[in-house]
Design a protein around this motif. Structure first.
Motif, PDB file in Angstrom:
ATOM      1  N   HIS B 281       0.813  -1.211   0.000  1.00  0.00           N
ATOM      2  CA  HIS B 281       0.000   0.000   0.000  1.00  0.00           C
ATOM      3  C   HIS B 281       0.848   1.263   0.000  1.00  0.00           C
ATOM      4  O   HIS B 281       1.906   1.310   0.614  1.00  0.00           O
ATOM      5  CB  HIS B 281      -0.890   0.039   1.247  1.00  0.00           C
ATOM      6  CG  HIS B 281      -1.543  -1.275   1.568  1.00  0.00           C
ATOM      7  ND1 HIS B 281      -2.771  -1.618   1.071  1.00  0.00           N
ATOM      8  CD2 HIS B 281      -1.117  -2.329   2.306  1.00  0.00           C
ATOM      9  CE1 HIS B 281      -3.091  -2.837   1.510  1.00  0.00           C
ATOM     10  NE2 HIS B 281      -2.096  -3.289   2.249  1.00  0.00           N
ATOM     11  N   THR B 282       0.344   2.286  -0.687  1.00  0.00           N
ATOM     12  CA  THR B 282       0.841   3.646  -0.496  1.00  0.00           C
ATOM     13  C   THR B 282      -0.389   4.548  -0.484  1.00  0.00           C
ATOM     14  O   THR B 282      -1.473   4.125  -0.885  1.00  0.00           O
ATOM     15  CB  THR B 282       1.780   4.119  -1.640  1.00  0.00           C
ATOM     16  OG1 THR B 282       1.018   4.244  -2.850  1.00  0.00           O
ATOM     17  CG2 THR B 282       2.934   3.174  -1.867  1.00  0.00           C
ATOM     18  N   TYR B 283      -0.205   5.769  -0.050  1.00  0.00           N
ATOM     19  CA  TYR B 283      -1.310   6.713   0.019  1.00  0.00           C
ATOM     20  C   TYR B 283      -1.944   6.904  -1.362  1.00  0.00           C
ATOM     21  O   TYR B 283      -3.154   6.960  -1.506  1.00  0.00           O
ATOM     22  CB  TYR B 283      -0.786   8.047   0.545  1.00  0.00           C
ATOM     23  CG  TYR B 283      -1.793   9.170   0.515  1.00  0.00           C
ATOM     24  CD1 TYR B 283      -2.675   9.345   1.569  1.00  0.00           C
ATOM     25  CD2 TYR B 283      -1.841  10.068  -0.565  1.00  0.00           C
ATOM     26  CE1 TYR B 283      -3.600  10.383   1.546  1.00  0.00           C
ATOM     27  CE2 TYR B 283      -2.753  11.095  -0.591  1.00  0.00           C
ATOM     28  CZ  TYR B 283      -3.633  11.252   0.460  1.00  0.00           C
ATOM     29  OH  TYR B 283      -4.540  12.273   0.438  1.00  0.00           O
ATOM     30  N   PRO B 286      -3.588   2.645  -2.950  1.00  0.00           N
ATOM     31  CA  PRO B 286      -3.822   1.807  -1.773  1.00  0.00           C
ATOM     32  C   PRO B 286      -3.654   0.310  -2.029  1.00  0.00           C
ATOM     33  O   PRO B 286      -3.423  -0.448  -1.094  1.00  0.00           O
ATOM     34  CB  PRO B 286      -5.264   2.128  -1.398  1.00  0.00           C
ATOM     35  CG  PRO B 286      -5.523   3.481  -1.975  1.00  0.00           C
ATOM     36  CD  PRO B 286      -4.721   3.533  -3.237  1.00  0.00           C
TER      37      PRO B 286
END
Lengths: 299, 425
Positions: B281-283, B286
């Protein structure tokens, strides 16, 4: 949009630095000036801790000489993300008598805001402050580490900085000492604007062309404000300007510009022949004005 | 101004070499001739040069920005400068040449892809290769920097003489071989006048290879190897609420090497429990399918395992070593020599451990660039192979294979100073 490897590299580096601060310190905070760089810091911190909230307080050192747009934007941002905002007021330091107001037409609270900053650090027991300073801004900032040690008086000792190897950060310190952390060290002005475009970040209106009453002094175009009125003989006039850097209204010069979108600002930054802080009177006090202020505790 | 970006390729390069070999001047020249010095910076350089009674523009003042540096005309600490051409973006690091500031030079070199080693041709004629030049060559090589460029500077002071250049070239190649440096790109230059910096020199028709700038623009420093074993040092455990998961618990960190995909089998440390990657996940994204070094990500795992900051998530099939006794090369940075009776602190990516120096296997003799094993003392700026005993076992790789899992810093607990840089063997 095409992936930008250079921007994603910088983003990843900054996120990693911000996470390290959260783990290494008891009571860290982000310094927010109202400018694009500290705004970028906040956006990177949101990314660093998602889906959790930012575990930092936001600190604003308010000289009392800000553009109203800066304060409006700050309050909008704080409200938008429910941040815990702490304001250190230079006005209060002056009232308490710990800082003395400069006199004369060139008076600025730029230098004495270091006093308020150090008082705020002491009052809230902050042990690390994350700042949006970048190495490409200025020749003393070009010398900064990512994790920059400060003694208990908040002083920077540029002749005796700690080694900083690879991405391993020695955050050990004695009681009363603190760190300034600069996750944007490797970003250039161009990188910041490209990133603002890349991630669609909303920035204060002062960065875009608008009509404003200005006057010229020593080759710098100042906005007419109650804090810095034109002197007799200095004619004010309306011009289309924008700000390339946002500090206190008494020392930040405006730029004649028609750039009203992020794309136009990027094109303009590519053309400009002066540095971003070329319109900052506070840097021109002496040959090493920034270094001298940083040694005293300026960020 | 060369700032409109057509390329996203980034090269980090440090300028190293002995005192007064012209590093700061060369960087100033490189920026000046690529039109990367802004008008206000230029007028500051002009007025500062005039104030010092110098008739020519003192280009070294471009990076020597500290009051003490300008007073003494030397570089004390590293300075970072940024420029770009149509072919590449550059982060340039100006390093001090003085012996006493070697720790700052190591700081500057620890994160770069390439170095430019400067040698003063006129000084060479009198003294040969300086000890500090050899030390810098040894350190840059030890740090595993893959791009080596050598600038034989001040050719104007030796009459642009090819024979003088060839002699230095042979000598520096021999020294580089001894310390195991990669292939060298050697260029005769004059930083003061700009010969072979950005423009070809009219004074040295015998040199037909590339200028410094075009060498740096095309230098192959090896792309990051996406097929290297996956390593993720856990920096922080993040708990929160997402759109699909009210009890999200992920492990945040910057991928140190390789690529990770959802479903991959991973091991905690070298010998810990195994599990599979559930999500990446990353901002901004997701739900990623895969991620590679040097991305900062958050990983979720299939099984509930006790994992905290300082643990290493690694590819199960190619797991790291695990031990509480490490043989490591070390550059000693402390002014006080290493003390076998003292308990030091080391930091290995995101984890602090206690450590003791068990013994010095061998030391590098900088004069001869050969190893010697008859001396157990380890003083400032010495390079040695040592044995460390750690308070806990760690999962690690050899530095050659992984700079992040293969390195530590040594901290003196009495002063909190960083006193050593360790590179695992």
């Amino acid at each position: 949009m095409k992936r930008r490897n250079d921007l994603e590299y910088l983003e990843s580096e900054s996120i990693s630095l911000i996470r390290e601060v959260a783990e290494e310190f008891e009571n860290p905070a982000i310094l927010f000036s109202g400018g694009k760089d500290s705004l970028l810091l906040i956006h990177l911190a949101i990314r660093a801790f998602w889906p959790a909230k930012i575990p930092f307080k936001i600190v604003h050192v308010d000289t009392g000489h800000n553009f109203p747009e800066t304060i409006e934007f700050r309050d909008w941002l704080v409200n938008q993300y429910s941040f815990d905002l702490i304001v250190g007021s230079v006005e209060d330091s002056i009232r308490r008598g710990t800082a003395a107001e400069e006199k004369g037409p060139e008076a600025t609270r730029n230098r004495i805001q270091s006093i308020t900053l150090l008082e705020t650090i002491e009052k809230y027991h902050f042990d690390a402050l994350i700042g949006g300073a970048r190495r490409d801004e200025e020749k003393a900032r070009a010398k900064e580490r990512f994790f920059s040690h400060r003694n208990e008086f908040g002083e920077w000792d540029p002749k005796n900085q700690r080694p900083e190897l690879w991405s391993i950060f020695n955050c050990k310190k004695s009681v009363g000492e603190n760190f300034r952390v600069f996750p944007l060290n490797n970003w250039t002005e161009m990188d910041v604007w490209n990133y603002i475009q890349y991630r669609s970040i909303k920035v204060p209106s002062l960065y875009f062309a608008h009509k404003r009453e200005v006057f010229s002094r020593h080759g710098i175009l100042y906005a007419v404000t109650p804090f810095k009125p034109p002197l007799t003989g200095e004619k004010s006039y309306e011009a289309e300007v924008r700000f390339r850097t946002i500090g206190d209204a008494t020392c930040t010069g405006a730029l004649l510009s028609g750039a009203s979108t992020v794309e136009e600002v990027i094109a303009e930054v590519a053309r400009l022949k002066t540095t971003e802080r070329g319109t900052r009177a506070d840097d021109k006090v002496s040959e090493t004005a920034m270094e001298d202020r940083k040694k005293q505790g300026y960020f | 101004m060369a700032h409109t970006q057509k390329t996203f390729d980034l090269l980090k390069v440090a300028f190293i070499g002995s005192v007064d070999d012209g590093k700061s001047t060369l960087i100033g020249r490189l920026f000046y001739d690529t039109d990367s010095i802004f008008e206000d910076q230029r007028s500051e350089l002009e007025s500062s040069s005039r104030r010092r009674g110098e008739s020519k523009l003192n280009l070294a003042l471009f990076t020597d920005g500290l009051r003490a540096e300008r007073e003494q005309g030397i570089t004390i600490d590293i300075a970072y400068r940024y420029f770009s051409t149509v072919r590449r973006k550059f982060i340039v690091v100006d390093c001090p040449g003085h012996f006493q500031y070697t720790r700052n030079m190591i700081t500057g070199c620890s994160t770069v892809d390439a170095v430019v080693v400067l040698i003063d041709a006129e000084n060479y004629a009198r003294h040969g290769l300086m000890e500090q030049t050899k030390r810098h060559l040894a350190i840059a090589s030890l740090l595993g920097i893959s791009g080596f460029v050598v600038g034989i500077n001040k050719m104007d002071l030796v009459g642009y003489d090819e024979a003088a250049y060839r002699k230095i070239e042979a000598d520096v190649r021999a020294a580089a071989d001894k310390v195991g440096a990669p292939e060298l790109n050697i260029i005769p230059i004059s930083a003061v006048d700009g010969d072979n910096v950005v423009e070809k020199s009219a004074h040295m028709p015998w040199y037909t290879d590339a200028t410094l700038l075009s060498t740096l623009e095309t230098l192959d420093v090896g792309v990051r190897d996406a097929t290297a074993p996956f390593r993720l040092p856990v920096q922080r455990v993040i708990r929160g609420v997402t759109a699909t998961n009210p009890n999200f618990r992920g492990y945040a960190g910057r991928i140190a090497s390789g690529t990770v995909r959802v479903g991959d089998e991973i091991v905690v440390g070298g010998t810990g429990p195994c599990t599979r990657i559930k999500g990446i996940h990353t901002y901004d994204e997701p739900e990623l399918k895969s991620a590679s070094a040097p991305d900062s990500v958050v990983i979720t795992l299939e099984d509930e395992i006790d994992i905290s900051r300082g643990d290493l998530l690694a590819e199960a099939a190619r797991s790291p070593g695990e031990s509480d006794e490490i043989t490591t090369r070390v550059c000693w940075l402390g002014q006080v020599p290493a003390d076998a009776s003292l308990t030091y602190l080391v930091k290995h990516h995101h984890r602090y451990l206690k450590a003791k120096l068990v013994g010095v296997n061998r030391k590098l003799d900088i004069t001869t660039l050969t190893a010697s094993d008859d001396d157990q003392a380890l003083g400032m700026n010495e390079i040695a192979e040592i044995r460390l005993k750690l308070s806990q076992p760690i999962a690690y790789d050899r530095y050659e294979e992984n700079r992040t899992t293969g390195s530590v810093i040594v901290i003196d607990p009495r002063t909190n100073q960083t006193v050593g840089a360790g590179l695992f063997l």
